[in-house]
Design an enzyme around this catalytic site. Structure first.
Site, PDB file in Angstrom:
ATOM      1  N   LYS A 183      -0.346 -46.674  45.950  1.00 59.56           N
ATOM      2  CA  LYS A 183      -0.685 -47.456  44.765  1.00 59.56           C
ATOM      3  C   LYS A 183      -2.202 -47.568  44.698  1.00 59.56           C
ATOM      4  O   LYS A 183      -2.832 -48.280  45.486  1.00 59.56           O
ATOM      5  CB  LYS A 183      -0.082 -48.867  44.816  1.00 59.56           C
ATOM      6  CG  LYS A 183      -0.210 -49.548  43.437  1.00 59.56           C
ATOM      7  CD  LYS A 183      -0.098 -51.038  43.492  1.00 59.56           C
ATOM      8  CE  LYS A 183      -1.387 -51.742  43.743  1.00 59.56           C
ATOM      9  NZ  LYS A 183      -2.478 -51.496  42.775  1.00 59.56           N
ATOM     10  N   GLU A 259      -7.672 -52.702  56.368  1.00 63.96           N
ATOM     11  CA  GLU A 259      -9.134 -52.550  56.334  1.00 63.96           C
ATOM     12  C   GLU A 259      -9.637 -53.525  55.289  1.00 63.96           C
ATOM     13  O   GLU A 259      -9.414 -53.322  54.090  1.00 63.96           O
ATOM     14  CB  GLU A 259      -9.508 -51.118  55.934  1.00 63.96           C
ATOM     15  CG  GLU A 259      -9.113 -50.061  56.939  1.00 63.96           C
ATOM     16  CD  GLU A 259      -9.914 -50.128  58.228  1.00 63.96           C
ATOM     17  OE1 GLU A 259     -10.960 -50.803  58.260  1.00 63.96           O
ATOM     18  OE2 GLU A 259      -9.480 -49.528  59.212  1.00 63.96           O
ATOM     19  N   CYS A 293     -17.441 -51.910  51.505  1.00 61.22           N
ATOM     20  CA  CYS A 293     -16.974 -52.877  52.509  1.00 61.22           C
ATOM     21  C   CYS A 293     -18.028 -53.099  53.575  1.00 61.22           C
ATOM     22  O   CYS A 293     -18.233 -54.207  54.034  1.00 61.22           O
ATOM     23  CB  CYS A 293     -15.662 -52.400  53.119  1.00 61.22           C
ATOM     24  SG  CYS A 293     -15.770 -50.749  53.803  1.00 61.22           S
ATOM     25  N   GLU A 392     -18.458 -62.651  50.870  1.00 62.90           N
ATOM     26  CA  GLU A 392     -18.670 -61.238  50.561  1.00 62.90           C
ATOM     27  C   GLU A 392     -18.986 -61.161  49.066  1.00 62.90           C
ATOM     28  O   GLU A 392     -18.114 -61.418  48.231  1.00 62.90           O
ATOM     29  CB  GLU A 392     -17.406 -60.427  50.872  1.00 62.90           C
ATOM     30  CG  GLU A 392     -17.595 -58.948  50.644  1.00 62.90           C
ATOM     31  CD  GLU A 392     -16.324 -58.145  50.894  1.00 62.90           C
ATOM     32  OE1 GLU A 392     -15.238 -58.598  50.497  1.00 62.90           O
ATOM     33  OE2 GLU A 392     -16.425 -57.057  51.472  1.00 62.90           O
TER      34      GLU A 392
HETATM   35  P1  NAD Z   1      -8.122 -56.218  46.322  1.00 65.29           P
HETATM   36  O1  NAD Z   1      -7.635 -56.836  47.582  1.00 65.29           O
HETATM   37  O2  NAD Z   1      -8.279 -57.076  45.129  1.00 65.29           O
HETATM   38  O3  NAD Z   1      -7.160 -55.019  45.883  1.00 65.29           O
HETATM   39  C1  NAD Z   1      -6.908 -53.911  46.711  1.00 65.29           C
HETATM   40  C2  NAD Z   1      -5.584 -53.308  46.333  1.00 65.29           C
HETATM   41  O4  NAD Z   1      -4.547 -54.234  46.645  1.00 65.29           O
HETATM   42  C3  NAD Z   1      -5.424 -53.000  44.846  1.00 65.29           C
HETATM   43  O5  NAD Z   1      -4.730 -51.782  44.706  1.00 65.29           O
HETATM   44  C4  NAD Z   1      -4.587 -54.168  44.350  1.00 65.29           C
HETATM   45  O6  NAD Z   1      -3.822 -53.873  43.204  1.00 65.29           O
HETATM   46  C5  NAD Z   1      -3.693 -54.400  45.545  1.00 65.29           C
HETATM   47  N1  NAD Z   1      -3.080 -55.722  45.635  1.00 65.29           N
HETATM   48  C6  NAD Z   1      -3.566 -56.910  45.171  1.00 65.29           C
HETATM   49  N2  NAD Z   1      -2.699 -57.912  45.463  1.00 65.29           N
HETATM   50  C7  NAD Z   1      -1.657 -57.355  46.137  1.00 65.29           C
HETATM   51  C8  NAD Z   1      -0.467 -57.871  46.724  1.00 65.29           C
HETATM   52  N3  NAD Z   1      -0.161 -59.158  46.683  1.00 65.29           N
HETATM   53  N4  NAD Z   1       0.369 -57.015  47.343  1.00 65.29           N
HETATM   54  C9  NAD Z   1       0.071 -55.699  47.430  1.00 65.29           C
HETATM   55  N5  NAD Z   1      -1.035 -55.148  46.879  1.00 65.29           N
HETATM   56  C10 NAD Z   1      -1.904 -55.964  46.252  1.00 65.29           C
HETATM   57  O7  NAD Z   1      -9.492 -55.488  46.710  1.00 65.29           O
HETATM   58  P2  NAD Z   1     -10.469 -54.690  45.729  1.00 65.29           P
HETATM   59  O8  NAD Z   1     -11.193 -55.704  44.893  1.00 65.29           O
HETATM   60  O9  NAD Z   1      -9.739 -53.582  45.056  1.00 65.29           O
HETATM   61  O10 NAD Z   1     -11.485 -54.010  46.771  1.00 65.29           O
HETATM   62  C11 NAD Z   1     -12.580 -54.660  47.270  1.00 65.29           C
HETATM   63  C12 NAD Z   1     -12.297 -55.219  48.650  1.00 65.29           C
HETATM   64  O11 NAD Z   1     -11.875 -54.148  49.501  1.00 65.29           O
HETATM   65  C13 NAD Z   1     -13.511 -55.811  49.316  1.00 65.29           C
HETATM   66  O12 NAD Z   1     -13.156 -57.009  49.965  1.00 65.29           O
HETATM   67  C14 NAD Z   1     -13.910 -54.744  50.329  1.00 65.29           C
HETATM   68  O13 NAD Z   1     -14.626 -55.225  51.435  1.00 65.29           O
HETATM   69  C15 NAD Z   1     -12.580 -54.202  50.729  1.00 65.29           C
HETATM   70  N6  NAD Z   1     -12.722 -52.856  51.309  1.00 65.29           N
HETATM   71  C16 NAD Z   1     -12.608 -52.714  52.665  1.00 65.29           C
HETATM   72  C17 NAD Z   1     -12.798 -51.453  53.247  1.00 65.29           C
HETATM   73  C18 NAD Z   1     -12.711 -51.274  54.745  1.00 65.29           C
HETATM   74  O14 NAD Z   1     -12.693 -50.144  55.205  1.00 65.29           O
HETATM   75  N7  NAD Z   1     -12.665 -52.339  55.527  1.00 65.29           N
HETATM   76  C19 NAD Z   1     -13.082 -50.351  52.444  1.00 65.29           C
HETATM   77  C20 NAD Z   1     -13.196 -50.529  51.050  1.00 65.29           C
HETATM   78  C21 NAD Z   1     -13.007 -51.801  50.512  1.00 65.29           C
END
Ligand code: NAD
Length: 491
Positions: A183, A259, A293, A392
């Site tokens: 997804k 992650e 991230c 963040e």
């Molecule tokens: P997000 O958590 O809002 O969404 C990530 C994904 O999760 C999306 O596809 C979203 O639709 C899905 N999602 C949201 N709620 C969900 C639920 N209840 N159940 C299942 N899936 C769900 O994050 P974002 O805004 O898309 O990305 C930014 C974040 O990602 C930042 O916090 C960043 O640090 C983190 N990130 C971490 C890494 C790493 O390697 N540690 C890499 C890239 C991004």
């Protein structure tokens, strides 16, 4: 010339299930381009029924195809063909990526897409280089372990590097013999559909890699809770990671790789090369406009070097080239959405209200831009309690704290919640080795900042920055489970 015209692109639509695009009868959501806010496509929201169709199709494909049964080398061959096709269709993929995300076309073409292909090749190479062990049992017994794929892995990706993040999940899971249901983020849905089409062209059995589109609460949650999903691999925010752990616990105690977010320090000692450190600090906060991230968002610098470093860093951070992601000349990314833009701005304003000194930025980049470009921002004189230091921000916002001695520097570098990465700058090898051990983070970069193409180095967070690793042998092994066998051979 990499410039392209967004209106002329052919856009895939729907979910990708059983080897083909599938329309969705439900009301779609509009998706906007971050560069100018214009609606360019729409994305369906897979309900529980569509998720069920995708997962069952993946499960059946994994069981009935040769994917997990054939010699692993044959699986690796298909994965390598897939990587070759990705390289050959770099422009098409990069244009889809640049159109809908914050990735400028020059970077998507020069880095994101080739990096994705290399990630797949790295894991393809591991496909036939694992196995079990023979256990040292008593003579009348024969004990050993075998490794087996889980079956269906659910992969949930964020919007900040849609293809690269999807690749970190897909490549090890598929190389280990699993099927994957991905997804993508609802904000950046399209490039994954083209990627899935190329997998079929490479010879991957239909259903091995399905894509369901939709938001988190509806589609993501249904995917995590599906009884036939055996493992979940997620990249995104810490709050969502916690929701996914709950879903896993409530629906079958599935292993999770998470992650999550970060608030990474750039710890600069007095004996550092100031020019090098300034380049790394500027790059570490400007990349993808801080929507990374591992963005190095907290500068912690020795008092003696502070003025010189700030002068150099400010100069570098003032030289960005914003613009639409479809122009080759664009080097600085837009913010993914106006909601995220407003969040960045409000964190900067509240931190200034708490007493921080705004050195540069703190405003939209150009008043006449329709897109959400945020000016590179430096906040000095901050303390650990201020909003932009604790939270963040996920934008081009650097906070600055200074220290007198190593202990104080280490104390400031530590974040109470996050432990994703840290940069440290020194010319003293002993100090580097000493401080690496003291930092409670998953990755330390010394006299550099950011990832290389050394895929063998795993990545992952400590504390609330995550569980498990992406990349490296660890990510591959996390997609396999070990079965123990003991045979009586004494009679
Ligand atoms: P997000 O958590 O809002 O969404 C990530 C994904 O999760 C999306 O596809 C979203 O639709 C899905 N999602 C949201 N709620 C969900 C639920 N209840 N159940 C299942 N899936 C769900 O994050 P974002 O805004 O898309 O990305 C930014 C974040 O990602 C930042 O916090 C960043 O640090 C983190 N990130 C971490 C890494 C790493 O390697 N540690 C890499 C890239 C991004």
């Amino acid at each position: 010339m990499l410039d392209f015209y967004p209106a002329t692109l052919e856009l895939p639509k729907g979910h990708f299930i059983d080897g083909a695009l599938k329309p969705d009868p439900n009301e779609p959501i509009a998706v906007r381009r971050p560069s100018d806010g214009a609606v360019y496509s729409e994305v369906p929201t897979a309900d529980a029924e569509t998720v069920d169709r995708a997962v069952r199709n993946a499960r059946d494909a994994q069981r009935s195809s040769d994917w997990a049964k054939q010699a692993p080398r044959a699986r690796a061959d298909i994965l390598r063909r897939w990587a070759d096709l990705i390289d050959r269709q770099c422009n098409e993929l990069a244009q889809l990526e640049a159109l809908g995300s914050t990735r400028p076309i020059a970077q998507a073409t020069g880095w994101d897409v080739p990096y994705l292909a290399k990630t797949i090749r790295f894991f393809a190479e591991l496909a036939d280089k694992h196995g079990g062990d023979v256990a040292p049992t008593a003579e009348g017994q024969f004990g050993f372990t075998v490794t087996e794929p889980y079956s269906v892995v659910a992969a949930i990706a964020p919007w900040n590097f849609p293809l690269v993040m999807a690749g970190w999940k897909l490549a090890p899971a598929l190389a280990a013999g699993n099927a994957v249901v991905l997804k993508p983020s609802e904000l950046t849905p399209l490039s994954a559909l083209h990627l899935a089409k190329l997998a079929i062209e490479a010879g991957m059995p239909a259903g091995l890699f399905n894509v369901v589109q939709g938001d988190g609460p509806t589609t993501g949650d249904a995917l995590c809770r599906h009884p036939d999903v055996a493992k979940i691999t997620f990249t995104g925010s810490t709050a969502t990671g916690a929701a996914i752990m709950t879903a896993s616990a409530e629906s079958g105690i599935k292993p999770v790789t998470l992650e999550l977010g970060g608030k990474s320090p750039q710890l600069v000692f007095e004996d550092a090369d100031a020019a090098l450190a300034a380049r790394c600090v500027a790059r570490g906060i400007l990349g993808n406009a801080g929507q990374v991230c591992v963005s190095g968002s907290r500068l912690v610098v020795h008092r003696r070097l502070q003025d010189e470093l700030l002068e150099r860093t400010t100069a570098l951070m003032s030289q960005v080239t914003p613009g639409p992601t479809w122009r080759e000349a664009t080097g600085f990314s837009p913010i993914i959405s106006t909601k995220q833009f407003d969040r960045i701005d409000s964190l900067v304003k509240s931190t200034v209200g708490q007493g921080a000194e705004l050195l540069i930025g703190g405003r939209p980049l150009a008043a006449d831009d329709e897109g959400a470009f945020y000016a590179p921002t430096i906040l000095a004189g901050v303390t650990g309690e201020m909003d932009a230091v604790r939270e963040e921000v996920f934008g081009p916002v650097l906070t600055v704290q200074s220290f007198e001695d190593e202990e104080e520097g280490l104390a400031l570098a530590e974040h109470p919640v996050y432990g994703l990465a840290a940069g440290l700058y020194t010319s003293d090898l002993s100090r580097a080795l000493r401080t690496i051990r003291r930092l409670e983070v998953g990755t330390v970069w010394v006299n550099r900042y950011g990832r290389s193409e050394d895929f063998a180095i795993p990545t992952g967070g400590f504390k609330r920055s995550g569980i498990g690793k992406d990349l490296g042998r660890e990510a591959f092994e996390a997609n396999l489970r070990k079965k123990s066998v003991l045979i009586d051979i004494g009679h």
